[in-house]
Every structure is written in C-alpha cells, then in structure tokens.
Design an enzyme around this catalytic site. Structure first.
Site, short mmCIF file in Angstrom:
data_model
loop_
_atom_site.label_atom_id
_atom_site.label_comp_id
_atom_site.label_asym_id
_atom_site.label_seq_id
_atom_site.Cartn_x
_atom_site.Cartn_y
_atom_site.Cartn_z
N LYS A 28 0.83 -1.21 0.00
CA LYS A 28 0.00 0.00 0.00
C LYS A 28 0.87 1.27 0.00
O LYS A 28 2.09 1.18 0.14
CB LYS A 28 -0.94 -0.02 1.21
CG LYS A 28 -1.80 -1.30 1.28
CD LYS A 28 -2.64 -1.53 0.04
CE LYS A 28 -3.79 -2.50 0.19
NZ LYS A 28 -3.48 -3.91 0.41
C1 LIG Z 1 -4.63 -5.04 1.02
C2 LIG Z 1 -6.10 -5.15 1.11
C3 LIG Z 1 -6.75 -5.65 2.24
C4 LIG Z 1 -6.05 -6.35 3.35
O1 LIG Z 1 -5.11 -5.62 3.95
P1 LIG Z 1 -4.23 -6.27 5.12
O2 LIG Z 1 -3.74 -5.05 5.82
O3 LIG Z 1 -3.15 -7.05 4.44
O4 LIG Z 1 -5.11 -7.11 5.96
C5 LIG Z 1 -8.13 -5.60 2.31
N1 LIG Z 1 -8.84 -5.10 1.31
C6 LIG Z 1 -8.27 -4.63 0.19
C7 LIG Z 1 -9.14 -4.06 -0.88
C8 LIG Z 1 -6.89 -4.67 0.04
O5 LIG Z 1 -6.33 -4.23 -1.09
#
Ligand SMILES: *Cc1c(COP(=O)(O)O)cnc(C)c1O
EC number: 2.6.1.59
Length: 375
Positions: free
Chosen positions: A183
């Site tokens: 992210k």
């Molecule tokens: C990355 C992601 C998640 C999960 O994130 P984590 O922090 O790894 O649990 C959930 N929803 C979406 C749309 C994502 O891209």
C-alpha cells in the site's frame, strides 16, 4: 534491456530504522505507546474522527463486523471484484455475503445495480475504492439512508483520496485502511479502523484489547482492568507503529511521487488507448487519484497474459489483479448464480504496472516504451 528486473512493488522503508531503534530504546514495544499515540494523533487530525491502529486492514474489518453486530441471519452486499478480506470478516461471524457487480467503466461497486439485492435481512452495504478512486458515495449514502442500512468502507487503497472534497474513509459508519507493504504507506503489516460516530470508540477500544478495558485503565479511568466483551489481539506493536510513523512523516512526498508516476503512465500510454489497443482508467468526475496503483485494460485475457509474459522477458514485473470472489473455489457453490460480467471482465483483462516511490523516471520510460513494442 535493463541490468536488473524492475519489481512490481518495492516498499520504501528508508527512515524506518531510526524509528525502530527509538521504539526499542523506550523499552515498551508491545503497543499503544509513544508511536501508536503519534499515529493516532495524525489520523485523528486527518479524519477528524477517532481511529485505532490495527495489525491489519483484515482485522480492522473484523472489528467493524463485531461493532456493527453483524451475525447469523444478516446479509451484507459486497463487490465481487475485491480482496478476500472484504468478505471474510462477515462470513466468520456467520452472516451471508451477497456479491454485486462493478460498473462497466471502472472496477468499483455499481451502486445502480444493488437496490434489487437488498432484502429485509440486509444490514450493510460494503464498498471498496479500487486504486484509491472513490465509489459513488452520494448515491450509496442515499441508498443506505432509504433502507436504513449501514455503510462499511474498505478504504485499503484510499489514503489521502477523496470523493469530491471529502476523505475516503469518512463515509462509512466503519472504515478501514491497510498498511500492508503493497500500500502507499506501510508498517510492514498494519491497518486502521476509522469510526464515524465518536460513541463507538469505547466499545472499539475494548474489542481492540482482547475484550478488556485495559485502554481505559491505562488512562486511570478504572481501578483494574477486566473482561468486558468479546475481543481479540488487534493492536499492533510499537515497532510496527514506529515504521508507520516514519512513513507518515514523509507522506506528502510519497503521495506526490506516486501520483506523478500515475500521471506519467496515463499520458505516456494515452496514444495506445486512442489506437483502441487498451483502455485506461475512466475516472468519475467526483473522484481523485492517490497513485495507489496503475492499471490498464487489455482487449482480452489472451492479450493481457501475453503482455505480462512479454514484459517479464524484458525484465519488467507486471501483474494481474483480483479474481472475482463469486467464482472462487470457496464461494462458487454458495453464489446464487447471477452473472457479474464486469467483475469477470476486469479480472480477465487488467494488468497492473510497477508503481512505487523509488521507481525512477528512466525505468518508467523503459516500461512505457516496452509496452508500445509489445502491443
Ligand atoms: C490489502 C487489502 C486488504 C487487506 O489488507 P491487510 O492489511 O493485508 O489485511 C483488504 N482489502 C483490500 C481491498 C486490500 O487491497
């Protein structure tokens, strides 16, 4: 040809080490300490709402499900084109998930197509802002109000992005961000729960601390701390919070660079769209970009898969994205059989290109040039 492969993603952690050392030197690393408080202050100020750091976006959604008291007999409407974490928390609580299609123009929830899915058991409408681009929040809010439903926002991609002038993550009764290393900003693994109603914070703090009132106890609001409710171990360590804070300190530079890279791709590839070879993101006018990811849509799955393979040979790591959840091995037999054509189409045709803070202009030019040669 480049000397090395260009990765799809490379986390930017330049200033994490001094912050980690600082967290360790404070001799309190289990969480809810100095750096957690710094992060909370930043997000409190940014969103003007109470927030809680979590160990992931996935568990922030689990907290949202608990707080919303969604369970057996309840239904939630969710886009099929999203990550499994948008759906799992509801299924873990025994609720039913009803998958909806995305729009034709952009892989976000098609709000016009969900009214027919609402039943007397529907409790929440869940949206996910793909690539940090807003869903139609005015329409979704109006629909939720009409049927007395709650909105839950999976804003995992959506930090510092907006619907008109309002922050994504501030529309839902509960909203979540992710700080996974893929992210815009990362704590290694981590997430955030944003609460739209200030009164939700007291229960949220209890769930966060394994169902105890330990947070209030540390503020000297109670004599002892006790088991008050359900809960789990949702709060991250100070080491994770320290890494996250190192990114928060640089967030403006990170967002600026990622957005610039997004725009370079867009203008660099525009001629291919004009020639009808690809489709670029068709952004609704109410949405902004935050440079979370750059994708384009090929004319078929075959072209997309060939392009990924050809780029690989030229040292460029590009990737496809979500497989539609309603067609997954786990859910296929539970889905009601409605075709969700746009979700399937985007899943088959999307290719995502390398986009990270330290991607160099020269590398990006090479990627764009190679795409022209391949197509
Ligand atoms: C990355 C992601 C998640 C999960 O994130 P984590 O922090 O790894 O649990 C959930 N929803 C979406 C749309 C994502 O891209």
């Amino acid at each position: 040809m480049l000397a090395k492969t260009i990765p799809f993603n490379q986390p930017y952690l330049a200033n994490a080490l001094p912050h980690i050392a600082c967290a360790i030197n404070k001799k309190h690393v289990s969480g809810n300490g100095y750096f957690t408080k710094k992060c909370h202050a930043y997000f409190r100020n940014l969103y003007a709402r109470p927030t809680l750091l979590t160990t992931s976006c996935t568990v922030a959604l689990e907290m949202a499900t608990l707080l919303a008291e969604i369970g057996p007999g309840d239904e939630v409407i969710i886009p099929s084109f999203t990550f499994v974490s948008t759906a799992n928390p509801f299924l873990l609580r025994g609720a039913k998930v009803v998958f909806a299609d995305t729009m034709n123009e952009y892989p976000n929830l098609d709000v016009d197509a969900i009214e027919g899915l609402i039943t007397p058991r529907t409790k929440a409408l869940v949206c996910m802002h793909y690539g940090g681009v807003a869903c139609d929040m005015e329409k979704l809010t109006a629909l939720a109000a009409k049927y007395g439903l709650m909105i839950i926002e999976d804003a995992a991609h959506a930090i510092l992005s907006y619907y008109k002038n309002q922050h994504l993550g501030t529309f839902g009764r509960f909203s979540t961000l992710s700080f996974h290393e893929t992210k815009n900003i990362t704590s290694g693994k981590g997430g955030l729960l944003i609460l739209n109603q200030p009164e939700d914070i007291s229960r949220a703090e209890i769930l966060w601390e394994k169902g105890t009132n330990r947070t209030a106890f540390h503020r000297n609001e109670t004599q002892k701390y006790e088991w008050m409710d359900l809960g789990s171990s949702y709060l991250p360590s100070e080491i994770n919070a320290a890494v996250l804070y190192s990114q928060i300190e640089e967030i403006n530079a990170i967002q600026k660079r990622r957005t610039t890279l997004w725009q370079n791709y867009y203008s660099g590839l525009l001629a291919l769209e004009t020639q009808g070879k690809i489709r670029l993101a068709n952004l609704p006018d109410y949405a902004t970009i935050n440079g979370h990811l750059f994708f384009m849509e090929c004319d078929s799955q075959k072209t997309r898969d060939r392009l990924i393979a050809d780029l690989r040979k030229k040292g460029i790591h590009s990737v496809f994205h979500y497989l539609p959840l309603h067609e997954s091995p786990f859910f296929k037999c539970k889905h009601d059989g409605r075709p969700l054509n746009n979700s399937v189409r985007f899943s088959e045709r999307i290719i995502r290109l390398p986009l990270f803070y330290e991607l160099k202009n020269k590398e990006q030019e090479y990627i764009i040039e190679t795409i022209y040669n391949c197509l």
